[in-house]
Design an enzyme around this catalytic site. Structure first.
Site, short mmCIF file in Angstrom:
data_model
loop_
_atom_site.label_atom_id
_atom_site.label_comp_id
_atom_site.label_asym_id
_atom_site.label_seq_id
_atom_site.Cartn_x
_atom_site.Cartn_y
_atom_site.Cartn_z
N LYS A 198 0.81 -1.23 0.00
CA LYS A 198 0.00 0.00 0.00
C LYS A 198 0.84 1.27 0.00
CE LYS A 198 -4.37 -1.80 1.37
NZ LYS A 198 -5.67 -1.60 1.89
N LYS B 272 -7.44 -8.26 -6.48
CA LYS B 272 -8.63 -8.66 -5.74
C LYS B 272 -9.75 -7.63 -5.87
CE LYS B 272 -7.68 -7.27 -0.95
NZ LYS B 272 -8.82 -6.82 -0.25
N LYS C 221 -13.44 -2.81 -2.15
CA LYS C 221 -14.52 -1.83 -2.02
C LYS C 221 -14.05 -0.39 -2.19
CE LYS C 221 -14.90 -3.22 2.68
NZ LYS C 221 -13.55 -3.14 3.18
N1 AQP Z 1 -11.83 -9.95 -2.99
C1 AQP Z 1 -11.98 -10.61 -1.86
N2 AQP Z 1 -12.20 -11.92 -1.88
C2 AQP Z 1 -12.37 -12.60 -0.72
N3 AQP Z 1 -12.35 -12.02 0.50
C3 AQP Z 1 -12.15 -10.70 0.56
N4 AQP Z 1 -12.08 -9.83 1.60
C4 AQP Z 1 -11.87 -8.59 1.12
N5 AQP Z 1 -11.80 -8.62 -0.22
C5 AQP Z 1 -11.96 -9.92 -0.61
C6 AQP Z 1 -12.23 -10.22 2.99
O1 AQP Z 1 -13.18 -9.34 3.56
C7 AQP Z 1 -12.78 -9.01 4.89
C8 AQP Z 1 -12.82 -7.50 5.00
O2 AQP Z 1 -11.65 -6.91 4.89
P1 AQP Z 1 -11.38 -5.38 5.12
O3 AQP Z 1 -12.51 -4.53 4.73
O4 AQP Z 1 -10.96 -5.16 6.51
O5 AQP Z 1 -10.16 -5.14 4.19
P2 AQP Z 1 -9.81 -5.63 2.77
O6 AQP Z 1 -9.40 -7.05 2.78
O7 AQP Z 1 -8.74 -4.67 2.33
O8 AQP Z 1 -11.17 -5.45 1.97
P3 AQP Z 1 -11.48 -4.62 0.68
O9 AQP Z 1 -12.90 -4.81 0.35
O10 AQP Z 1 -10.50 -4.89 -0.39
O11 AQP Z 1 -11.33 -3.12 1.20
P4 AQP Z 1 -10.34 -1.95 0.76
O12 AQP Z 1 -10.71 -1.62 -0.65
O13 AQP Z 1 -10.65 -0.83 1.71
O14 AQP Z 1 -8.92 -2.41 0.91
C9 AQP Z 1 -11.44 -9.66 5.14
O15 AQP Z 1 -11.64 -10.85 5.88
C10 AQP Z 1 -10.93 -9.97 3.77
O16 AQP Z 1 -10.09 -11.11 3.75
#
Ligand code: AQP
Length: 334
Positions: free
Chosen positions: A111, A200, A203
């Site tokens: 990041k 991946k 959001k």
């Molecule tokens: N693409 C994905 N496939 C499977 N699992 C996923 N998770 C996130 N993206 C995927 C799982 O969702 C949980 C939430 O994680 P988070 O919001 O704390 O952070 P993240 O993993 O960084 O999720 P995002 O949606 O990608 O958010 P941003 O865009 O803010 O970085 C975790 O258990 C993660 O494994």
């Protein structure tokens, strides 16, 4: 006593990846352990971004937890910033962690790539806040994706280090922290972005074509699936050289409960158009009852706020007791 702790950061709208990769597993796990605590980790949401509509997203994520099946009879839900113990324990744990440890965190490296001097101190410290979340509640099990495993390992190292220091000082506080275990379910699906199957689904993406949000309308879902990137040949199989189709099949399997092999057989000889049309309808069907529940829950925001306030109050004794033990062991305060 097995206690789960996990959370999602409200940086945007929840998507199918968050459901298939996290919430689905939480709903199953809450029936298998003694206690589950699910948090909306809003302090984590501001480490790299200034998320728009943060307050509303916090409520939405909590409503989605409930709409997807988190059961208040079995689990507690609350918002991280409502419990000041998280930030306080983070400071204390900061003083027991090294720059070298945090510099080795893969997520930080990714990041902060190319912008090392301008990223926030909060992004660097993210793993310590996560360790505080976990250790505050003596969580035994922490369901996470593979990408977060290193952070749970850091929480384990800090817990062991802290326990050892204060056992040596003769304070009799050997087991202040419980050593948490990461739960990485091999069956959990890692969902890739619709507009780039090598990354991946996330959001916080700048493009809404990256993800299917849990509250997308049927028309949005049809449009996004239609526009999802595909591989070069018109063959519906999951294979290493076909990352886009592998991802779409993975999503199809996740929402329909059918295995990938049987989907491949059903779509043998058919084209991408037919497959995508069916996939969109399957996602719409899958999300429909959840969206209905979500709307009912989100319509009564006062009730939702009360659920989160009650959740925060019900975890407060655990958090306060742990912080008290930590401060006493160190000798902080009088
Ligand atoms: N693409 C994905 N496939 C499977 N699992 C996923 N998770 C996130 N993206 C995927 C799982 O969702 C949980 C939430 O994680 P988070 O919001 O704390 O952070 P993240 O993993 O960084 O999720 P995002 O949606 O990608 O958010 P941003 O865009 O803010 O970085 C975790 O258990 C993660 O494994």
């Amino acid at each position: 006593m097995r206690r789960i702790f996990s959370g999602i950061k409200p940086t945007g709208l929840l998507h199918l990846g968050n459901y298939l990769g996290a919430i689905k597993q939480w709903v199953e796990l809450q029936n298998k352990v003694d206690e589950s605590i699910f948090c909306v980790v809003d302090l984590h949401a501001i480490t790299a971004l200034r998320p728009e509509n943060l307050s509303e997203n916090i409520l939405k994520i909590a409503a989605w937890y409930l709409a997807c099946g988190i059961d208040l009879e079995k689990s507690k839900i609350f918002v991280q910033s409502m419990r000041p113990e998280h930030a306080e324990l983070t400071w204390i744990l900061n003083c027991f962690s090294t720059m070298g440890e945090l510099n080795r965190m893969t997520q930080y490296k990714e990041k902060s790539e190319g912008k090392k001097d301008s990223v926030s101190v909060g992004l660097f410290d993210y793993p310590i806040l996560m360790a505080a979340d976990i250790l505050l509640y003596s969580a035994t099990d922490v369901p996470v994706g593979e990408d977060q495993k290193q952070h749970v390992e850091l929480a384990r190292d800090l817990a062991i280090r802290f326990n050892n220091i204060y056992a040596k000082s003769g304070s009799g506080s050997r087991d202040i922290f419980t050593i948490p275990e990461p739960i990485i379910d091999a069956g959990v699906r890692r969902i890739k972005a619709l507009d780039n199957p090598l990354k991946k689904m996330e959001k916080s993406s700048a493009s809404a074509l990256n993800y299917i949000a849990l509250d997308d309308s049927p028309d949005e879902i049809r449009k996004k699936i239609q526009r999802a990137v595909t591989d070069s040949s018109d063959e519906i199989v999951a294979r290493e050289d076909k990352p886009a189709m592998t991802n779409l099949l993975n999503i199809f399997s996740g929402v329909s409960g059918r295995d990938i092999k049987s989907l491949e057989l059903d779509y043998r000889g058919k084209n991408y158009g037919e497959f995508k049309k069916d996939l969109a309808e399957e996602i719409i069907l899958f999300l429909k009852p959840k969206q209905k529940k979500f709307k009912e829950i989100f319509a009564d925001k006062e009730k939702l706020r009360q659920i989160l306030t009650d959740g925060s109050e019900s975890v407060a004794p655990i958090a306060k007791e742990m912080l008290g033990k930590v401060k006493k062991a160190i000798g902080l305060g009088i």
